[in-house]
Design a protein around this motif. Structure first.
Motif, PDB file in Angstrom:
ATOM      1  N   ALA A   1       3.616  -3.214   3.997  1.00 55.13           N
ATOM      2  CA  ALA A   1       2.520  -3.586   3.356  1.00 55.13           C
ATOM      3  C   ALA A   1       1.884  -4.720   5.436  1.00 55.13           C
ATOM      4  O   ALA A   1       0.763  -4.760   5.435  1.00 55.13           O
ATOM      5  CB  ALA A   1       2.311  -4.883   2.849  1.00 55.13           C
TER       6      ALA A   1
ATOM      7  N   LEU B   1      -1.316  -3.442   6.763  1.00 51.33           N
ATOM      8  CA  LEU B   1      -2.553  -4.916   6.909  1.00 51.33           C
ATOM      9  C   LEU B   1      -3.748  -4.996   8.614  1.00 51.33           C
ATOM     10  O   LEU B   1      -4.590  -4.925   8.495  1.00 51.33           O
ATOM     11  CB  LEU B   1      -2.310  -5.771   6.284  1.00 51.33           C
ATOM     12  CG  LEU B   1      -1.430  -6.009   4.419  1.00 51.33           C
ATOM     13  CD1 LEU B   1      -1.485  -7.838   4.753  1.00 51.33           C
ATOM     14  CD2 LEU B   1      -3.155  -5.593   3.761  1.00 51.33           C
TER      15      LEU B   1
ATOM     16  N   LEU C   1      -7.567  -5.361   7.030  1.00 49.58           N
ATOM     17  CA  LEU C   1      -7.236  -6.164   5.926  1.00 49.58           C
ATOM     18  C   LEU C   1      -5.806  -7.853   6.500  1.00 49.58           C
ATOM     19  O   LEU C   1      -6.064  -8.713   5.727  1.00 49.58           O
ATOM     20  CB  LEU C   1      -6.337  -5.471   5.003  1.00 49.58           C
ATOM     21  CG  LEU C   1      -7.250  -4.365   4.682  1.00 49.58           C
ATOM     22  CD1 LEU C   1      -6.460  -3.357   3.797  1.00 49.58           C
ATOM     23  CD2 LEU C   1      -8.620  -4.837   3.011  1.00 49.58           C
ATOM     24  N   SER C   2      -5.739  -7.350   7.076  1.00 42.84           N
ATOM     25  CA  SER C   2      -4.712  -8.858   7.603  1.00 42.84           C
ATOM     26  C   SER C   2      -5.839 -10.082   8.159  1.00 42.84           C
ATOM     27  O   SER C   2      -4.985 -11.148   8.221  1.00 42.84           O
ATOM     28  CB  SER C   2      -4.231  -8.563   9.016  1.00 42.84           C
ATOM     29  OG  SER C   2      -5.354  -7.990  10.417  1.00 42.84           O
TER      30      SER C   2
ATOM     31  N   LEU D   1      -4.971 -11.741   1.225  1.00 43.67           N
ATOM     32  CA  LEU D   1      -3.935 -11.002   1.389  1.00 43.67           C
ATOM     33  C   LEU D   1      -2.607 -11.004   2.602  1.00 43.67           C
ATOM     34  O   LEU D   1      -1.441 -11.241   2.224  1.00 43.67           O
ATOM     35  CB  LEU D   1      -4.629  -9.525   2.168  1.00 43.67           C
ATOM     36  CG  LEU D   1      -5.289  -9.099   1.393  1.00 43.67           C
ATOM     37  CD1 LEU D   1      -5.191  -7.796   2.122  1.00 43.67           C
ATOM     38  CD2 LEU D   1      -4.535  -7.912   0.066  1.00 43.67           C
TER      39      LEU D   1
ATOM     40  N   LYS E   1      -0.634 -13.344   0.434  1.00 35.16           N
ATOM     41  CA  LYS E   1       0.277 -12.652  -0.639  1.00 35.16           C
ATOM     42  C   LYS E   1       1.769 -11.873   0.118  1.00 35.16           C
ATOM     43  O   LYS E   1       2.711 -12.245  -0.512  1.00 35.16           O
ATOM     44  CB  LYS E   1      -0.514 -11.840  -1.102  1.00 35.16           C
ATOM     45  CG  LYS E   1      -1.812 -11.416  -2.714  1.00 35.16           C
ATOM     46  CD  LYS E   1      -0.510 -11.887  -3.604  1.00 35.16           C
ATOM     47  CE  LYS E   1      -0.930 -12.139  -4.527  1.00 35.16           C
ATOM     48  NZ  LYS E   1      -0.433 -12.987  -6.087  1.00 35.16           N
ATOM     49  N   LEU E   2       1.465 -11.646   1.115  1.00 29.81           N
ATOM     50  CA  LEU E   2       2.049 -10.968   2.319  1.00 29.81           C
ATOM     51  C   LEU E   2       3.465 -12.483   2.616  1.00 29.81           C
ATOM     52  O   LEU E   2       4.158 -12.329   2.312  1.00 29.81           O
ATOM     53  CB  LEU E   2       1.571 -10.867   3.423  1.00 29.81           C
ATOM     54  CG  LEU E   2       2.297 -10.590   4.723  1.00 29.81           C
ATOM     55  CD1 LEU E   2       3.115  -9.038   4.710  1.00 29.81           C
ATOM     56  CD2 LEU E   2       1.977  -9.804   6.004  1.00 29.81           C
TER      57      LEU E   2
ATOM     58  N   GLN F   1       3.463  -5.577  -5.364  1.00 29.54           N
ATOM     59  CA  GLN F   1       2.904  -5.519  -4.458  1.00 29.54           C
ATOM     60  C   GLN F   1       2.299  -4.901  -3.610  1.00 29.54           C
ATOM     61  O   GLN F   1       1.527  -4.361  -2.480  1.00 29.54           O
ATOM     62  CB  GLN F   1       2.765  -7.167  -4.299  1.00 29.54           C
ATOM     63  CG  GLN F   1       1.442  -8.443  -4.077  1.00 29.54           C
ATOM     64  CD  GLN F   1       0.399  -7.599  -4.522  1.00 29.54           C
ATOM     65  OE1 GLN F   1       0.841  -8.101  -5.552  1.00 29.54           O
ATOM     66  NE2 GLN F   1      -0.903  -7.743  -3.306  1.00 29.54           N
TER      67      GLN F   1
ATOM     68  N   GLN G   1       0.142  -2.416  -4.226  1.00 33.58           N
ATOM     69  CA  GLN G   1      -1.007  -2.628  -4.540  1.00 33.58           C
ATOM     70  C   GLN G   1      -1.835  -2.855  -3.044  1.00 33.58           C
ATOM     71  O   GLN G   1      -3.202  -3.081  -2.946  1.00 33.58           O
ATOM     72  CB  GLN G   1      -1.186  -4.284  -5.188  1.00 33.58           C
ATOM     73  CG  GLN G   1      -2.543  -4.532  -5.390  1.00 33.58           C
ATOM     74  CD  GLN G   1      -3.135  -3.832  -6.421  1.00 33.58           C
ATOM     75  OE1 GLN G   1      -2.273  -2.559  -7.302  1.00 33.58           O
ATOM     76  NE2 GLN G   1      -4.690  -4.076  -7.237  1.00 33.58           N
ATOM     77  N   MET G   2      -1.111  -3.328  -2.236  1.00 32.39           N
ATOM     78  CA  MET G   2      -1.916  -3.819  -0.566  1.00 32.39           C
ATOM     79  C   MET G   2      -2.531  -2.444   0.111  1.00 32.39           C
ATOM     80  O   MET G   2      -2.986  -2.430   1.203  1.00 32.39           O
ATOM     81  CB  MET G   2      -1.149  -4.755  -0.041  1.00 32.39           C
ATOM     82  CG  MET G   2      -0.531  -5.842  -0.724  1.00 32.39           C
ATOM     83  SD  MET G   2      -0.051  -6.592   0.657  1.00 32.39           S
ATOM     84  CE  MET G   2      -0.112  -8.437   0.511  1.00 32.39           C
ATOM     85  N   HIS G   3      -1.736  -1.125   0.047  1.00 31.61           N
ATOM     86  CA  HIS G   3      -1.859  -0.172   0.592  1.00 31.61           C
ATOM     87  C   HIS G   3      -3.770   0.900  -0.677  1.00 31.61           C
ATOM     88  O   HIS G   3      -3.904   1.861  -0.065  1.00 31.61           O
ATOM     89  CB  HIS G   3      -0.431   1.320   0.014  1.00 31.61           C
ATOM     90  CG  HIS G   3       0.125   0.697   1.139  1.00 31.61           C
ATOM     91  ND1 HIS G   3       1.212  -0.363   1.193  1.00 31.61           N
ATOM     92  CD2 HIS G   3       0.103   1.481   1.768  1.00 31.61           C
ATOM     93  CE1 HIS G   3       1.843  -0.370   2.225  1.00 31.61           C
ATOM     94  NE2 HIS G   3       1.352   0.731   3.004  1.00 31.61           N
TER      95      HIS G   3
END
Length: 419
Positions: free
Chosen positions: A297, A301, A311-312, A317, A320-321, A370, A373-375
């Motif tokens: 993940a 990101l 996305l990072s 996100l 979430k990470l 999760q 989902q991030m992907h």
């Protein structure tokens, strides 16, 4: 392999270990392990060597084949025998019968690392180790010398047979019977959801030699090709596809009394003792999957762009990470405490093993889910490893005692000590 003691194993394998290195668990292998989730924290130098060896084996011998084993439902016998050459066929079995003689914590560390390469295969290896340990612990000298060496080398494979079509969580209600006739037991009944069933050589079978309830249960070793032993169809599963699952069917199956482990009526206790360690093992497999998914993940990101930036840079996100990493480390700490409690035979060992199994398998599934989902849509493609980690660890919340049963065990322990 030759017996591998805790220290001698490190010396003998030092040349192999010296070549090992930390590896990222995706195909790019671009970035190392972030220090805040480093699984080597708190380990001794010796444990770090075992861990490095397991990570190296996972990265080179398992991860490149994980998707193929899943897609084609391949039981990777030769790869597991390579693992056995490193001592992974009898990790906590005594050295005098070919085992590695390592601790429960060592075992957890090894299974966590191996699972980053393939959860399904590692989970079967964990079940095999549990069966091997049961024979080593409860068998007599003759039984240990007969079965354990070939199980440690994985020249032969083992399966654990407790669950039945009508008795899952209520294991003490099992109906498979073993009637004594001369120097043999005659077994009749069937076992369900048996990992390795049909492809393995040794079956640790819980059967009823006495009356109702746990005190009427005994444990016998049934060898493949025993007359009266047969198998159901290979089950089609959501995950765990690198290990076959079948029903084990016993129809007037003649098993020598000399294959009974322990005394008559001791079988349920043997089964539960095995499961305490099995719960640590299977939670360790979940932990390895979650560790790999946090890194997958993070890497996604860092490279995936949306709305003109990676996305990072998205704070949602990022949070979430951070939560995923925190739950990963919390899971690891609880699991290792439970492993120590089991190794030391502490009074809180059963409760801690149940807590660890409950918390780690739940939270690590959530971490992997999760990560998927991030992907985004990519996470749902089989080209991406994250979806296989999700599929493979979902069953960990069910087997080795469902997580609902874990809650029952923990609550009973709390309430029994309330006075």
């Amino acid at each position: 392999m030759a017996a591998m003691g805790t220290l001698s194993g490190v010396v003998r394998l030092s040349s192999y270990i010296g070549r090992s290195r930390r590896l990222i668990f995706n195909s790019a292998q671009r970035r190392g392990i972030a220090s805040c989730i480093d699984p080597a924290h708190g380990l001794s130098d010796e444990q770090k060597e075992f861990q490095k060896m397991a990570f190296d084996f996972a990265a080179h011998e398992m991860s490149p084949h994980m998707a193929e084993w899943d897609e084609k439902e391949i039981f990777p016998v030769e790869t597991m025998r390579k693992a056995a050459q490193l001592g992974f066929g009898g990790i906590y079995v005594q050295p005098e019968v070919g085992g590695s003689g390592l601790s429960r914590l060592d075992t957890s560390v090894i299974f966590e690392a191996l699972s980053t390469g393939c959860v399904s295969t590692t989970a079967y290896i964990s079940i095999h180790n549990m069966c091997n340990w049961m024979i080593d612990t409860f068998g007599n000298t003759e039984q240990r010398e007969k079965f354990c060496p070939e199980l440690c080398t994985m020249d032969k494979f083992a399966s654990y047979c407790l669950t039945e079509p009508g008795s899952g969580s209520d294991a003490a209600s099992l109906l498979t019977t073993a009637k004594l006739e001369g120097d043999h037991y005659i077994l009749n009944g069937s076992k369900a959801f048996i990992s390795g069933g049909g492809d393995t050589d040794v079956y640790i079978v819980m059967c009823r030699t006495g009356g109702k309830g746990p005190k009427g249960i005994s444990c016998v070793v049934v060898e493949k090709d025993t007359p009266g032993l047969s198998f159901g169809k290979k089950e089609k599963k959501v995950g765990w596809n690198s290990q076959p699952t079948r029903a084990v069917i016993l129809e007037d199956c003649h098993v020598p009394v000399t294959n009974r482990l322990g005394q008559e009526g001791q079988g349920f206790n043997i089964a539960m003792r095995g499961l305490n360690g099995g719960r640590i093992n299977i939670a360790s497999c979940s932990l390895g999957a979650a560790h790999a998914c946090v890194q997958l993940a993070r890497d996604h990101l860092l490279v995936r762009k949306q709305f003109g930036e990676t996305l990072s840079n998205n704070q949602f996100l990022q949070f979430k990470l951070a939560e995923m990493a925190t739950k990963l480390v919390a899971s690891r700490l609880l699991l290792r405490e439970a492993a120590l409690a089991l190794q030391e035979s502490r009074s809180d060992a059963v409760s801690l093993c149940s807590m660890a199994k409950l918390f780690v398998t739940d939270e690590c599934f959530n971490i992997c889910n999760q990560a998927l989902q991030m992907h985004g849509g990519y996470g749902y493609l089989k080209d991406y490893a994250v979806q296989q980690f999700v599929r493979d660890i979902r069953v960990h919340q069910i087997l080795e005692g469902t997580n609902e049963v874990m809650r029952m065990i923990i609550a009973r322990s709390l309430l029994s000590e309330s006075g």
